[in-house]
Design an enzyme around this catalytic site. Sequence first.
Site, PDB file in Angstrom:
ATOM      1  N   HIS A 142      14.575  19.501  11.504  1.00  0.00           N
ATOM      2  CA  HIS A 142      13.625  20.254  10.671  1.00  0.00           C
ATOM      3  C   HIS A 142      12.297  19.508  10.523  1.00  0.00           C
ATOM      4  O   HIS A 142      11.289  20.105  10.157  1.00  0.00           O
ATOM      5  CB  HIS A 142      14.236  20.608   9.313  1.00  0.00           C
ATOM      6  CG  HIS A 142      14.264  19.505   8.306  1.00  0.00           C
ATOM      7  ND1 HIS A 142      15.330  18.648   8.157  1.00  0.00           N
ATOM      8  CD2 HIS A 142      13.347  19.098   7.401  1.00  0.00           C
ATOM      9  CE1 HIS A 142      15.069  17.776   7.200  1.00  0.00           C
ATOM     10  NE2 HIS A 142      13.875  18.031   6.723  1.00  0.00           N
TER      11      HIS A 142
ATOM     12  N   SER B 272      13.249  12.735   4.665  1.00  0.00           N
ATOM     13  CA  SER B 272      13.948  13.459   5.728  1.00  0.00           C
ATOM     14  C   SER B 272      13.833  12.733   7.056  1.00  0.00           C
ATOM     15  O   SER B 272      12.790  12.160   7.372  1.00  0.00           O
ATOM     16  CB  SER B 272      13.343  14.844   5.904  1.00  0.00           C
ATOM     17  OG  SER B 272      13.862  15.719   4.949  1.00  0.00           O
TER      18      SER B 272
ATOM     19  N   ASP C 234      21.103  19.487  12.347  1.00  0.00           N
ATOM     20  CA  ASP C 234      19.730  19.067  12.018  1.00  0.00           C
ATOM     21  C   ASP C 234      19.475  17.683  12.612  1.00  0.00           C
ATOM     22  O   ASP C 234      19.446  16.670  11.928  1.00  0.00           O
ATOM     23  CB  ASP C 234      19.574  19.048  10.479  1.00  0.00           C
ATOM     24  CG  ASP C 234      18.138  18.852  10.046  1.00  0.00           C
ATOM     25  OD1 ASP C 234      17.234  18.972  10.901  1.00  0.00           O
ATOM     26  OD2 ASP C 234      17.921  18.575   8.850  1.00  0.00           O
TER      27      ASP C 234
END
Length: 256
Positions: free
Chosen positions: A67, A204, A112
Amino acid sequence: MNKFLCVPVILFWLFAHVQGAPSQRIVGGYEPPPHYGRFHVSLQNLTGYHVCGGAVVSDRHIITAAHCVNGAEPEYIKAVVGTTNLAVGGHEYDVKSVLIHDDYSAELRKNDIAILEIIGIFDSKHVDILKLYRKELLEGDPLTLSGFGAQEPHGVSSDQMYALNLTVFSQETCRFAMRYNREVFDEMFCTFIQLGQGTCHGDSGSPILKDGQLAGVVSWGIPCAVGFPDVHTRINPYLFWIFEEMGKSNDCYRRQ
Ligand SMILES: *[C@@H]1O[C@H](CO)[C@@H](O)[C@H](O)[C@H]1NC(C)=O
Ligand SMILES: *[C@@H]1O[C@H](CO)[C@@H](O)[C@H](O)[C@H]1NC(C)=O
């Protein structure tokens, strides 16, 4: 991805847009030792704004969350490595290619994980290659997460890297705690210590280590340690994919 190749403006916008999307960052951590800067990558946009973390896994490959780079063209991503403080040092590398996992689902945050290849190779004077943790992570396993993320909700990313020692949280309890958010699939694992310790905006894609090896990648959660577990991508289910794809892009690459 390929369909965007002729429309760099759109891709530029997408990467700018991705930065605005919620990502994760560390709250309540400590300053890690300098060697963390040797494998932990800050993925930045062209004006040097930190977007996501990543981990060096070969002399030319970085693993991050899908992502973080989904829809981004490689020429709009800079990889900075070699420092635990982005204000003082770090070495910049250009990105040659972005490989998103084929079965990545943006909605479910499933699979992911992505592999970036840089142009050229990392200089071993300031970069170390992380080994991949091959065993399965089990509840209670001790981990270390590091990131350049914010220290508080709506805060800005920090130049200083922070680290947090955590343990693998119960998969079942996590699934239940996150049930109104997203499903916690088997390819994910969770960490949770207490309110006030966890990931926040900008974390992230950051590496999670077990025994000094890459065992996970920060993926999603309810940001900034407000009392919910953080959810991460396990490395173990993707070992074959990672080795296969790294070999495809260059069969004489060097890894640990
Ligand atoms: C990088 O991100 C920052 C913050 O979102 C933004 O202000 C800046 O314009 C971006 N730069 C580029 C080249 O996209
Ligand atoms: C965090 O864990 C690492 C690895 O187990 C250990 O060396 C370090 O002392 C711990 N640091 C803190 C602040 O707990």
